[in-house]
Write a protein that holds these residues in place. Sequence first.
Motif, PDB file in Angstrom:
ATOM      1  N   ARG A  77       1.147 -13.480  10.746  1.00 58.89           N
ATOM      2  CA  ARG A  77       1.690 -14.488   9.930  1.00 58.89           C
ATOM      3  C   ARG A  77       2.615 -13.792   9.152  1.00 58.89           C
ATOM      4  O   ARG A  77       3.080 -14.578   7.913  1.00 58.89           O
ATOM      5  N   ASN A  78       2.930 -12.741   8.990  1.00 60.85           N
ATOM      6  CA  ASN A  78       3.750 -12.110   8.020  1.00 60.85           C
ATOM      7  C   ASN A  78       5.183 -11.331   8.540  1.00 60.85           C
ATOM      8  O   ASN A  78       5.232 -10.411   7.707  1.00 60.85           O
ATOM      9  N   VAL A  79       5.320 -11.446   9.592  1.00 58.38           N
ATOM     10  CA  VAL A  79       6.400 -10.829  10.271  1.00 58.38           C
ATOM     11  C   VAL A  79       7.607 -10.850   9.419  1.00 58.38           C
ATOM     12  O   VAL A  79       8.476  -9.476   9.489  1.00 58.38           O
ATOM     13  N   SER A  80       7.902 -11.829   9.010  1.00 59.95           N
ATOM     14  CA  SER A  80       9.256 -11.753   8.150  1.00 59.95           C
ATOM     15  C   SER A  80       9.424 -10.759   6.997  1.00 59.95           C
ATOM     16  O   SER A  80      10.531 -10.521   6.447  1.00 59.95           O
ATOM     17  N   LYS A  81       8.062 -10.179   6.627  1.00 58.93           N
ATOM     18  CA  LYS A  81       7.906  -9.325   5.522  1.00 58.93           C
ATOM     19  C   LYS A  81       8.244  -7.749   5.964  1.00 58.93           C
ATOM     20  O   LYS A  81       8.026  -7.029   5.179  1.00 58.93           O
ATOM     21  N   ILE A  82       8.633  -7.633   7.353  1.00 57.33           N
ATOM     22  CA  ILE A  82       8.823  -6.321   7.841  1.00 57.33           C
ATOM     23  C   ILE A  82       9.833  -5.648   6.877  1.00 57.33           C
ATOM     24  O   ILE A  82       9.516  -4.112   6.750  1.00 57.33           O
ATOM     25  N   GLY A  83      10.920  -6.048   6.522  1.00 54.46           N
ATOM     26  CA  GLY A  83      11.827  -5.383   5.539  1.00 54.46           C
ATOM     27  C   GLY A  83      11.038  -4.701   4.371  1.00 54.46           C
ATOM     28  O   GLY A  83      11.275  -3.549   4.209  1.00 54.46           O
ATOM     29  N   ALA A  84      10.269  -5.483   3.689  1.00 50.68           N
ATOM     30  CA  ALA A  84       9.640  -5.044   2.786  1.00 50.68           C
ATOM     31  C   ALA A  84       8.593  -3.807   3.001  1.00 50.68           C
ATOM     32  O   ALA A  84       8.457  -2.905   2.306  1.00 50.68           O
ATOM     33  N   ALA A  85       8.000  -4.235   4.002  1.00 47.87           N
ATOM     34  CA  ALA A  85       6.823  -3.097   4.516  1.00 47.87           C
ATOM     35  C   ALA A  85       7.415  -1.593   4.665  1.00 47.87           C
ATOM     36  O   ALA A  85       6.700  -0.907   4.231  1.00 47.87           O
ATOM     37  N   VAL A  86       8.601  -1.573   5.305  1.00 48.55           N
ATOM     38  CA  VAL A  86       9.139  -0.318   5.484  1.00 48.55           C
ATOM     39  C   VAL A  86       9.563   0.401   4.451  1.00 48.55           C
ATOM     40  O   VAL A  86       9.693   1.584   4.193  1.00 48.55           O
ATOM     41  N   ASN A  87       9.824  -0.446   3.266  1.00 46.44           N
ATOM     42  CA  ASN A  87      10.389   0.279   1.868  1.00 46.44           C
ATOM     43  C   ASN A  87       9.373   0.240   1.044  1.00 46.44           C
ATOM     44  O   ASN A  87       9.811   0.679  -0.257  1.00 46.44           O
ATOM     45  N   THR A  88       8.057   0.226   1.172  1.00 43.13           N
ATOM     46  CA  THR A  88       6.905   0.062   0.159  1.00 43.13           C
ATOM     47  C   THR A  88       6.132   0.995   0.880  1.00 43.13           C
ATOM     48  O   THR A  88       5.271   0.808   1.837  1.00 43.13           O
ATOM     49  N   GLU A  89       5.607   2.042  -0.109  1.00 42.39           N
ATOM     50  CA  GLU A  89       4.408   2.689   0.377  1.00 42.39           C
ATOM     51  C   GLU A  89       2.968   1.802   0.455  1.00 42.39           C
ATOM     52  O   GLU A  89       2.793   0.913  -0.400  1.00 42.39           O
ATOM     53  N   ARG A  90       2.276   2.246   1.400  1.00 42.40           N
ATOM     54  CA  ARG A  90       0.627   1.312   1.472  1.00 42.40           C
ATOM     55  C   ARG A  90       1.008  -0.181   1.319  1.00 42.40           C
ATOM     56  O   ARG A  90       0.299  -0.897   0.939  1.00 42.40           O
ATOM     57  N   PHE A  91       2.019  -0.433   2.082  1.00 43.72           N
ATOM     58  CA  PHE A  91       2.283  -2.235   2.008  1.00 43.72           C
ATOM     59  C   PHE A  91       1.258  -2.927   2.733  1.00 43.72           C
ATOM     60  O   PHE A  91       1.022  -2.363   3.926  1.00 43.72           O
ATOM     61  N   ILE A  92       0.707  -3.848   2.307  1.00 41.86           N
ATOM     62  CA  ILE A  92      -0.291  -4.882   3.252  1.00 41.86           C
ATOM     63  C   ILE A  92      -0.070  -6.019   2.777  1.00 41.86           C
ATOM     64  O   ILE A  92       0.168  -6.529   1.650  1.00 41.86           O
ATOM     65  N   SER A  93       0.196  -7.053   3.858  1.00 38.79           N
ATOM     66  CA  SER A  93       0.278  -8.515   3.708  1.00 38.79           C
ATOM     67  C   SER A  93      -0.383  -8.949   5.283  1.00 38.79           C
ATOM     68  O   SER A  93       0.115  -8.985   6.293  1.00 38.79           O
TER      69      SER A  93
END
Length: 438
Positions: free
Chosen positions: A108-124
Amino acid sequence: MIFKEEKKLYIETLGCAMNARDSEHIIAELGDKENYVLTDTMQEADLILINTCSVREKPVSKLFSEIGKYNKRKKEGAKIGVCGCTASHLGEEIFRRAPYVSFVIGARNVSKIGAAVNTERFISVDTDYDESTYAFGEFRHSLYKAYVNISIGCDKKCTYCIVPQTRGDEISIPLDLIVNEARKAAKSGAKEIFLLGQNVNNYGKRFSNKSEAEVDFSDLLNKISEIEEVERIRFTSPHPLHMDDKFLQTFATNPKVCKSMHMPLQSGSTHILEQMKRGYTKEWFLNRALKLRAMIPDVSISTDVIVAFPGESEEDFEETLDVMRQVKFEQVFAFKYSPRPLTKAAEFTNQIDPEIGSARLERLQVMQDDILDEISQSKMGKIYPVYIEELRNNGFLAGRSDNNALVQIKGDESLLGQTLNVEITNPKRLALYGEIVL
Ligand code: SF4
């Protein structure tokens, strides 16, 4: 505008059509905002994504063996990310078991993919996150068919199912957004619109904006069918509980709605259905399925069945076979029950011996094969309009009849995207072979 260097994305998708659509959203987001292009070669990718499913046990164990392999063979500096349902339910545990993973984002967090690829150890992995009005970019695997989400999440609490824990509560996407997306896809050549949701025929029950006008699934089907370029509408999955007369009537009479219905039975025993918290009885299910057969003689009905659910007796199992005999499903997706974490049924103390489960599954499959032989032979000589969508490796073109039979014909690429009349000359259990007629 900041120029971003072109990078390569390799994505593996496990699970259902919802996951396939989520992957399309991810590809669109990363393409539009981060300049990623797709590659089929994992070793040349800058980013390797695995979009997971946790409905059954296998894909979860496959996740760790798969990302372990990717980590050994990936190019230097490439990132690995995990998305989807398993990401939602395992969360931080993925980092613990596979420390080389760069980010984890839930279904349910697919729209955060941009932030995920630019942040180390991103989790949502938040299951309350509301993506129902998020404007995803455009990417479609098929030119001829467009998957369109109509809701996210699921409000049901089926005791064997992990989906409500991974995709959260059900929210319908506003009608205008769906119709616009369908129109855009149809104008770019997709004559078939495939609507997706966990319980599509519960559409309209809850929107995130409470002032959204009252509308139900039948209204949505009728609205989409007004788009001139749309020739066919399909959907999955409807819930048997919500198959009221209005819905069956719309399904039967709207000529653009394809005459194939997925009706997930799960069990034919009312007692087991109660334990599963499915909300309907054997009698209700049979009433709806046989009414459909009476309203539309050529309708095809597919189903899902779970055998050896906790407490399933021989008599309960016989009830399931009885429904199969009466309805004669065109397709059955049958599985042996496997306990899933975070579900009620996993804690039931009356689990069935796996050997009994395997034997029941085999009996069911043998019976279904006989039914399928009978159904496929009855198609001999029939003529179906077939929407041609794919050129297969075996040299045949493949498409679907309105009632979802897989039909294969000899021909070349020039016929892709056309709807052709095909006479069935060689019906097989899994596909009908035929010839074009004028
Ligand atoms: S309806 Fe039941 S089986 Fe389907 S997604 Fe919801 S909880 Fe799972």
